[in-house]
Motif scaffolding. Structure first.
Motif, PDB file in Angstrom:
ATOM      1  N   GLY A 124      57.334  13.291  51.072  1.00  0.00           N
ATOM      2  CA  GLY A 124      56.645  13.171  52.275  1.00  0.00           C
ATOM      3  C   GLY A 124      57.258  12.650  53.312  1.00  0.00           C
ATOM      4  N   PHE A 125      57.772  11.457  53.471  1.00  0.00           N
ATOM      5  CA  PHE A 125      58.316  10.833  54.376  1.00  0.00           C
ATOM      6  C   PHE A 125      59.577  11.715  55.184  1.00  0.00           C
ATOM      7  N   THR A 126      60.080  12.476  54.521  1.00  0.00           N
ATOM      8  CA  THR A 126      61.078  13.530  55.042  1.00  0.00           C
ATOM      9  C   THR A 126      60.390  14.553  55.806  1.00  0.00           C
ATOM     10  N   LEU A 127      59.493  14.990  55.239  1.00  0.00           N
ATOM     11  CA  LEU A 127      58.658  16.016  56.074  1.00  0.00           C
ATOM     12  C   LEU A 127      57.965  15.452  57.273  1.00  0.00           C
ATOM     13  N   MET A 128      57.590  14.294  57.300  1.00  0.00           N
ATOM     14  CA  MET A 128      57.001  13.629  58.501  1.00  0.00           C
ATOM     15  C   MET A 128      58.275  13.283  59.462  1.00  0.00           C
ATOM     16  N   SER A 129      59.408  13.207  59.064  1.00  0.00           N
ATOM     17  CA  SER A 129      60.702  12.977  60.085  1.00  0.00           C
ATOM     18  C   SER A 129      60.759  13.984  60.987  1.00  0.00           C
ATOM     19  N   LEU A 130      60.404  15.362  60.451  1.00  0.00           N
ATOM     20  CA  LEU A 130      60.510  16.706  61.189  1.00  0.00           C
ATOM     21  C   LEU A 130      59.906  16.497  62.687  1.00  0.00           C
ATOM     22  N   THR A 131      58.687  15.803  62.562  1.00  0.00           N
ATOM     23  CA  THR A 131      57.820  15.622  63.500  1.00  0.00           C
ATOM     24  C   THR A 131      58.149  14.619  64.369  1.00  0.00           C
ATOM     25  N   HIS A 132      58.263  13.363  63.770  1.00  0.00           N
ATOM     26  CA  HIS A 132      58.331  12.095  64.328  1.00  0.00           C
ATOM     27  C   HIS A 132      59.844  11.404  64.644  1.00  0.00           C
ATOM     28  N   GLY A 133      60.603  11.811  63.815  1.00  0.00           N
ATOM     29  CA  GLY A 133      62.220  11.320  63.468  1.00  0.00           C
ATOM     30  C   GLY A 133      62.150  10.556  62.528  1.00  0.00           C
ATOM     31  N   ARG A 134      63.505  10.355  61.834  1.00  0.00           N
ATOM     32  CA  ARG A 134      63.515   9.382  60.874  1.00  0.00           C
ATOM     33  C   ARG A 134      63.318   7.788  61.228  1.00  0.00           C
ATOM     34  N   ASN A 135      63.433   7.282  62.219  1.00  0.00           N
ATOM     35  CA  ASN A 135      63.386   6.014  62.743  1.00  0.00           C
ATOM     36  C   ASN A 135      61.868   5.592  63.085  1.00  0.00           C
ATOM     37  N   HIS A 136      61.029   6.528  63.329  1.00  0.00           N
ATOM     38  CA  HIS A 136      59.492   6.293  63.561  1.00  0.00           C
ATOM     39  C   HIS A 136      58.952   5.262  62.537  1.00  0.00           C
ATOM     40  N   PRO A 137      58.227   4.432  63.293  1.00  0.00           N
ATOM     41  CA  PRO A 137      57.700   3.302  62.488  1.00  0.00           C
ATOM     42  C   PRO A 137      56.872   3.950  61.141  1.00  0.00           C
ATOM     43  N   LEU A 138      56.118   5.012  61.746  1.00  0.00           N
ATOM     44  CA  LEU A 138      55.207   5.644  60.603  1.00  0.00           C
ATOM     45  C   LEU A 138      55.981   6.112  59.487  1.00  0.00           C
ATOM     46  N   VAL A 139      57.163   6.775  59.747  1.00  0.00           N
ATOM     47  CA  VAL A 139      58.027   7.417  58.985  1.00  0.00           C
ATOM     48  C   VAL A 139      58.430   6.364  57.945  1.00  0.00           C
ATOM     49  N   GLN A 140      58.830   5.255  58.427  1.00  0.00           N
ATOM     50  CA  GLN A 140      59.434   4.182  57.765  1.00  0.00           C
ATOM     51  C   GLN A 140      58.529   3.443  56.636  1.00  0.00           C
ATOM     52  N   VAL A 141      57.124   3.143  57.152  1.00  0.00           N
ATOM     53  CA  VAL A 141      56.077   2.905  56.384  1.00  0.00           C
ATOM     54  C   VAL A 141      55.767   3.839  55.163  1.00  0.00           C
ATOM     55  N   ALA A 142      55.798   5.177  55.563  1.00  0.00           N
ATOM     56  CA  ALA A 142      55.567   6.155  54.495  1.00  0.00           C
ATOM     57  C   ALA A 142      56.677   6.151  53.489  1.00  0.00           C
ATOM     58  N   LYS A 143      57.821   6.067  53.725  1.00  0.00           N
ATOM     59  CA  LYS A 143      58.895   5.849  53.023  1.00  0.00           C
ATOM     60  C   LYS A 143      58.576   4.725  52.058  1.00  0.00           C
ATOM     61  N   TRP A 144      58.453   3.582  52.602  1.00  0.00           N
ATOM     62  CA  TRP A 144      58.313   2.452  51.613  1.00  0.00           C
ATOM     63  C   TRP A 144      57.185   2.771  50.943  1.00  0.00           C
ATOM     64  N   TYR A 145      56.031   3.319  51.235  1.00  0.00           N
ATOM     65  CA  TYR A 145      54.975   3.624  50.375  1.00  0.00           C
ATOM     66  C   TYR A 145      55.194   4.509  49.181  1.00  0.00           C
ATOM     67  N   GLU A 146      55.883   5.391  49.664  1.00  0.00           N
ATOM     68  CA  GLU A 146      56.270   6.664  48.691  1.00  0.00           C
ATOM     69  C   GLU A 146      57.256   5.963  47.494  1.00  0.00           C
ATOM     70  N   MET A 147      58.307   5.132  47.846  1.00  0.00           N
ATOM     71  CA  MET A 147      59.145   4.810  47.003  1.00  0.00           C
ATOM     72  C   MET A 147      58.332   3.646  46.021  1.00  0.00           C
ATOM     73  N   LEU A 148      57.563   2.904  46.657  1.00  0.00           N
ATOM     74  CA  LEU A 148      56.955   1.702  45.735  1.00  0.00           C
ATOM     75  C   LEU A 148      55.892   2.640  44.902  1.00  0.00           C
ATOM     76  N   CYS A 149      55.024   3.265  45.403  1.00  0.00           N
ATOM     77  CA  CYS A 149      53.953   3.642  44.595  1.00  0.00           C
ATOM     78  C   CYS A 149      54.454   4.670  43.766  1.00  0.00           C
ATOM     79  N   GLY A 150      55.575   5.420  44.031  1.00  0.00           N
ATOM     80  CA  GLY A 150      56.157   6.338  43.071  1.00  0.00           C
ATOM     81  C   GLY A 150      56.432   5.650  41.562  1.00  0.00           C
ATOM     82  N   ARG A 151      56.798   4.286  41.655  1.00  0.00           N
ATOM     83  CA  ARG A 151      57.258   3.719  40.596  1.00  0.00           C
ATOM     84  C   ARG A 151      56.087   3.374  39.507  1.00  0.00           C
ATOM     85  N   LEU A 152      54.813   3.523  39.970  1.00  0.00           N
ATOM     86  CA  LEU A 152      53.758   3.086  39.284  1.00  0.00           C
ATOM     87  C   LEU A 152      53.083   4.188  38.261  1.00  0.00           C
TER      88      LEU A 152
END
Length: 430
Positions: A124-152
């Motif tokens: 999901g975070f790579t799809l968000m980066s198409l609009t906001h760019g990879r370094n946008h804070p929202l994209v970074q938060v989404a990446k952290w969330y996806e990687m962390l919650c994915g392990r659950l």
């Protein structure tokens, strides 16, 4: 949206085939396939998005505040819908969208003591980066969330071996590859069914009509591609018919349709200079946020030998059109470089050769010069179109060779792959 989630519909049908009762939960904006609707074991559970739509309409304040509030509203809606269900043994979640889906599904699993299976279609975070760019804070938060919650999750599926490796190396998540496979109804369309489909589409879309001039109107009996012999009543392909080019899309940022439009300009120019190429009917199916933008670009084009239409097809008509087409075009650029386009899988099920734009793991699906061609830009696509359609509709040349290769390649169908890959994860019936 359940109607636009074919892989999740296939999961539901496979579970039902093995005697499982399935609650298929999501937005119900587009109608799912008839097989899903007819199944006695699959129950559609719509997530009513009235609250979310109202929020989008009347949202005020900074964009970051709106985004956080939107996630909260969606989480409440989703959790409410899930907790109304009977206790499930498993929750199978499509990702993306994973925010807030993964966390909500995990919370529901805790409540029910169920097991969570995530099917990773992409990140999901790579799809968000198409609009906001990879370094946008929202994209970074989404990446952290996806990687962390994915392990659950208890189990994980993914769509390519490249994604399987990435999940393990970067997220410490073990996944099993379940390649997308076409459903049984994706196959070559018999000529008589083609004729009925073309006549149906001709009612609303002029490129499918035959014999239209300033003095002659469409008779409603023949299409641009097929006609009926008056004596025998047999359906035949129309002489001098155009070639049928098809592409499908969600009209999002990961598909740049200006590449196709520029390639068509090159094709049109070649015909105007005397190249012996057929006229083209280009059909682009789908719904999405950028459809109006691209329709605006299409209306600015003034082709003499190419007609373009952008219909939304019923679920049962889409495979029939793929099975009737001469060539498919895929412009899907994976945001992560790790997923494969479902549209190409469906085209191959219909033995339809494909021209697909290059990205990292595309070779896991499209074999260049074997079942299709891979291109990098509009100029290369234009050259491929001219080469493939030269001499059309001759049954010789690469276009026919690719089709024969697809007919000869016996790939396991979805049911076989699912039984081998997913069924063992579910254990005995509970």
């Amino acid at each position: 949206d359940l109607g636009r989630s074919p892989r999740m519909q296939y999961h539901a049908l496979s579970l039902a085939r093995h005697g499982r009762d399935v609650a298929l939960l999501g937005y119900l904006r587009d109608r799912p396939h008839g097989d899903v609707l007819r199944s006695g074991r699959i129950r559609l559970v719509p997530v009513w998005d009235v609250l979310y739509q109202a929020f989008c309409r009347f949202a005020v304040g900074p964009k970051l505040f709106q985004y956080v509030l939107k996630v909260i509203v969606q989480a409440i809606q989703l959790l409410y819908s899930m907790l109304k269900l009977e206790q499930p043994s498993y929750i199978l979640l499509q990702n993306p969208p994973g925010l807030p889906g993964i966390a909500v599904a995990w919370a529901a699993c805790l409540f029910w003591r169920s097991k969570l299976i995530i099917d990773w279609h992409n990140y999901g975070f790579t799809l968000m980066s198409l609009t906001h760019g990879r370094n946008h804070p929202l994209v970074q938060v989404a990446k952290w969330y996806e990687m962390l919650c994915g392990r659950l999750s208890d189990h994980n599926l993914c769509v390519t071996n490249a994604m399987k490796e990435d999940l393990w190396l970067n997220c410490n998540i073990r996944a099993v590859t379940l390649y997308d496979k076409p459903a049984a109804y994706f196959k070559e369309t018999p000529l008589e069914l083609q004729h009925h489909l073309f006549l149906k589409l001709a009612k609303d879309h002029e490129p499918f009509r035959a014999g239209i001039t300033e003095s002659v109107s469409w008779s409603g009996q023949s299409s641009a591609f097929t006609e009926v012999d008056e004596k025998s009543g047999e359906v035949t392909k129309a002489s001098g018919r155009p070639a049928l080019l098809i592409s499908s899309t969600s009209w999002t940022e990961d598909e740049d349709f200006s590449v196709l439009l520029k390639a068509l300009e090159g094709y049109e120019h070649a015909i105007s200079e005397g190249a012996k190429l057929p006229s083209l009917v280009c059909v682009i199916t789908g719904k999405g946020p950028l459809k109006d933008y691209y329709n605006g670009l299409i209306h600015q084009l003034h082709f003499k030998h190419i007609q373009i239409c952008t219909p939304w097809l019923e679920a049962e008509d889409y495979p029939l059109l793929l099975g009737s087409a001469d060539l498919g075009v895929c412009l899907h650029r994976s945001s992560s470089g790790l997923d494969l386009p479902m549209k190409v899988v469906d085209m191959f099920g219909c033995c339809l050769p494909v021209c697909a734009i290059h990205f990292e793991c595309l070779h896991e699906l499209v074999k260049h010069e074997e079942n299709g061609l891979v291109f990098k830009d509009s100029n290369e696509l234009a050259e491929q179109l001219k080469m493939l359609f030269l001499g059309f509709p001759s049954l010789e040349g690469k276009l026919q060779s690719f089709r024969e290769n697809l007919r000869a390649s016996k790939q396991p169908c979805w049911d076989e792959s699912w039984d081998q890959t997913v069924l063992p994860l579910l254990g005995h019936r509970e």
